[in-house]
Structure formats: C-alpha cells, structure tokens
Design an enzyme around this catalytic site. Structure first.
Site, short mmCIF file in Angstrom:
data_model
loop_
_atom_site.label_atom_id
_atom_site.label_comp_id
_atom_site.label_asym_id
_atom_site.label_seq_id
_atom_site.Cartn_x
_atom_site.Cartn_y
_atom_site.Cartn_z
N TYR A 145 0.87 -1.19 0.00
CA TYR A 145 0.00 0.00 0.00
C TYR A 145 0.90 1.23 0.00
CZ TYR A 145 -3.48 3.40 1.70
OH TYR A 145 -4.30 4.48 1.84
N ASP A 240 9.39 2.92 -0.62
CA ASP A 240 8.36 3.61 0.15
C ASP A 240 8.60 3.29 1.62
OD1 ASP A 240 4.69 3.61 0.22
OD2 ASP A 240 6.22 4.58 1.46
N LYS A 268 4.68 9.53 8.51
CA LYS A 268 4.50 8.99 9.86
C LYS A 268 5.49 9.56 10.89
CE LYS A 268 2.34 4.81 8.03
NZ LYS A 268 0.94 4.90 8.52
#
Ligand code: KE4
Length: 439
Positions: A145, A240, A268
């Site tokens: 994702y 990523d 994050k």
C-alpha cells in the site's frame, strides 16, 4: 465492566456526517465487527477512550508514535512553535534544518521535498520518476500500500484489502493500464514485466519491508535483485519508507539491508504525529521538480513550521537515544516470544512475522511471503482474537492485513500483560474455531 456508550453514540452521529463515520476506513472496525472506540487521549504506552477505558496499545497512530504518546519534548516543540503563528506559506529556517537532517540520516537522499502525507509523497515520487525518465508505466507489488493515489489502488494493501477492494472504483482504465503488478518477493515475475514492457517503465515502487498486508520481510536477495534490475533498465527504484523510515534503523530499511534506492518516500514518524510526508533522492532526479525543473508539485502547508518543529523534535530524540534500535529489537523479540507462547499453549501453530518493532501474528499455518500467502489467514479467527484482546484492554490493529508497531514506552511489564491477555484470547479462539487445531 467496560462501557462504550459514549463511543457508540459518537459513532452513530459520525456516520450521519462522515462516510462510514471515520476519516480513514481501517479505523471503522469493519473487518473485526463491533463499533470502533473513540479515543480521548494518549499517554506513554496507553490510549484512553471517551468512556474512560484504558488500552495498552500497539498501533501508535500506525507508526508515528515511536516514543509513545504525549512525549514532552514533542509537545514543548509544538507549543513553542505555534506561538509564532502556525503557518506562513513562506520559506522558514526549520524547513532547511529538516531537509539537512533528512539528507544526513537517510542514505539515498541528496535532495528532499516536504509534503503533508505519505500519499502525497508517493504520488509526487512517481510523477517525478515519470518526468525524469519520460516513461509512463510503474511496477508495484500485490499487497503493498502506497496511499490512496490512483496509480496505487491496484492490488493495494492495508485498508483496501481489509475492505476487499484492492482495485478501487473511480480509478480509470488509463491509469490502471500504467500500473503493472507482481507478487512480492518474486523476481522472476518482475523479469517478465520488464521483458514485456522494455523501455516503458519509469519506476518500481515497493515497501522494502511490507507492513500493509501484515508484516512481510524481503526474501534474501530480493532487494538486491530489484536494485540490479532497475540499474540495468534505467528504472527509478523507489523505497516507500513511510512506515519503515526511522523505525527499522536511523536510515530506515535501506540502511538495515544496505540497499540504496534512487528515491525514498517518508511519512508517519517524520512528523512526530503531525501531518508530514517527504520524498527525495538523487539530486539529478529531484532537480526535475518545480521550480528547479518542469515537474510540478506544490502544497499550501508543505513544510509547515509547527509540523516541522514536531518532526525535528522527534528526529532529535531518535539521534540522541543511545541504543534505540537495539532496545526496539529487544522489545519486538520479547513480544514475539510471548505471543508465540500463547499460541503454543493452546496448540495453534500460527505464523508470526517480525522485523524489529514491526510484527504481525497471522492466523494461518502457512509461511507468509506475499499477498497470496497472507490471504490464507482465517479472518474470523483474527476477529475473535482482536475482540478478546480489546475486551482485556489491549488495542491491536483492527485488521489481519496490518502490522503492529511497538513504541519505546512499551516496557517489560506491558509485554507480560499483553502475553497474559493473548493466552486468554487464544483459548477463546480455539473454543470458537476448533477447526484451527486440525490445520
Ligand atoms: P498516508 O497518506 O496515510 O500518510 O500514507 C500513506 C502510506 C504510504 N505508504 C505506506 C507504506 C503506508 O503504510 C501508508 C499509510 N499506512 C496506513 C497503515 N497501513 C495508514 C493508516 C490509514 O490508512 O488509516
């Protein structure tokens, strides 16, 4: 007795105002049943819901809260910065300090651009890779994702597979045609895609350690194999590291595994809990980005001074905590041991995957090396386990297809409490799903 009346009334009202009652799908508990608990505050290793129930938690805002909730150094940085007005829309010294810190810490970064989420970072990274190479197609891996950008909602992980819509409506055929997918850990599948699309592939993007189908580590040689192929084909290799950045090592998974991508996306932890993302890489590639080059990307609140202050405070904690990653590894190992014991004690040979402070307990006896393996998990057994743990005050990710994230606030006594709760939860799982014992 745990009451949830305030959460329930809030959820009922939220559903009349917000799609599904939540601002991000995975929070809605769809995959585990029941209603989500609405949180009021966090402190250290604990979250407290609006009914006053305390939860020992292993989500940590899906990764950002590396030092636990309400760390004073981050709170102080935010309170101080906000006194000078929260946003200017003009360059500030903090953004330069942030860029300098990221370039120093992350091996692949020569230049970096701040954005406001991991999704923005990945969307921008593939646009830049397309602009830099003049090519259209990208390769991603099933179950990975990369946020909700159109190009990525093909065989996507995280909330998309949790809700069973890995290929989202609304993504046009034109966009989907430019996204090629391969099973994770399968270099031969990548070779087939490269052979069939030679000279058309701009970028290959992956989670170097996957969190979004549950935790799946790279097989030995997989990352090096991708590095070699991308170099040979002129394909931009994008790690990523929105989840793994600063969590698995100071320099993320690229430092841990010693593989340097051409570009990296971050999020994050980098914001200390505030909305921050970043993308960067080789200067030659990043100098294509406006206003230095023609590839456009922009953002009103990019590099926001308050978010930068929180992020800089977080990165300072990371840089100044002696043995941080050894401590996180020890906590992860201790949690894995106690979860394994709770499985062994009831005779459930389920799979646990872990890298450092990221871990997933899969309700399958198969090895989990890719999305197909992950989907052999028994989702109803997971839901039983989740609810049993929640009832005992342990807050896990409400989906089998997510990783758990440990924080530095999690101590031995907390891990022992989780182990004891897991023992009781596993007994309930076996009682509700005796078929698992024959698995
Ligand atoms: P955000 O746009 O949610 O900040 O980042 C998207 C993203 C990009 N890349 C990776 C590897 C990610 O894990 C994410 C977001 N992770 C999910 C957790 N599985 C966020 C939780 C949610 O969607 O609510």
């Amino acid at each position: 007795m745990r009451t949830t009346t305030t959460s329930e009334s809030l959820f009922a009202k939220a559903k009349t105002l917000i799609p599904g009652g939540v601002n991000s799908p995975v929070r809605a508990f769809k995959a585990v049943g029941g209603n989500p608990v609405f949180m009021a505050r966090g402190q250290g290793a604990y979250l407290y819901d609006v009914d006053g129930n305390a939860y020992l938690e292993l989500i940590n805002s899906w990764g950002p809260m590396l030092f636990g909730h309400a760390h004073p150094a981050i709170a102080e940085a935010v309170v101080s910065a906000i006194q000078d007005s929260p946003s200017f829309g003009a360059p500030t010294a903090r953004e330069v300090r942030m860029a300098e810190t990221l370039v120093q810490m992350v091996p692949s970064l020569e230049k970096v651009r701040m954005v406001n989420s991991g999704t923005e970072a990945t969307m921008a990274a593939i646009r830049v890779a397309r602009g830099y190479t003049g090519r259209d197609k990208i390769i991603k891996f099933e179950g990975c994702y990369h946020g909700h950008g159109d190009s990525f909602l093909i065989a996507a992980g995280s909330g998309a597979i949790t809700l069973g819509v890995p290929d989202s409506p609304g993504v046009t055929k034109g966009v989907a045609n430019d996204t090629l997918t391969a099973p994770y850990n399968d270099l031969e599948a990548v070779d087939r895609l490269v052979d069939a699309n030679r000279g058309q592939i701009a970028a290959l993007i992956l989670e170097p350690v996957v969190g979004n189908m549950g935790l799946v580590p790279p097989a030995p040689g997989f990352l090096q194999g991708l590095r070699d192929r991308c170099t040979a084909e002129g394909v931009v290799l994008i790690f990523d590291e929105v989840m793994t950045g600063f969590r698995l090592a100071k320099g993320g998974a690229q430092e841990l595994y010693g593989i340097t991508p051409d570009m990296t996306t971050l999020g994050k932890i980098i914001g200390g809990g505030l909305p921050v993302g970043a993308y960067g890489g080789k200067a030659e590639i990043m100098d294509c980005v406006a206003p230095a080059g023609p590839v456009y990307q922009a953002g009103t609140l990019s590099g926001n001074p308050v978010a930068m202050a929180a992020g800089l405070a977080m990165l300072h904690l990371i840089k100044t905590t002696d043995g941080l990653y050894e401590q996180l590894e020890a906590k992860g190992a201790a949690l894995e041991t106690t979860l394994r014991a709770s499985l062994d004690n009831v005779g459930l040979p389920m799979t646990i995957n872990r890298v450092g402070s990221m871990i997933t307990l899969f309700f399958t006896t198969n090895q989990v090396r890719n999305f197909t393996d992950a989907k052999t998990s028994n989702l109803t057994a997971f839901a039983t386990y989740f609810q049993q743990m929640l009832h005992q005050g342990i807050y896990l990710a409400p989906s089998q297809y997510e990783a758990l994230f440990l924080s530095m606030a999690l101590g031995d006594e907390h891990i022992a409490k989780i182990g004891a709760a897991s023992q009781i939860a596993m007994e309930a799982v076996v009682k509700a799903h005796p078929e698992l014992l024959k698995a």
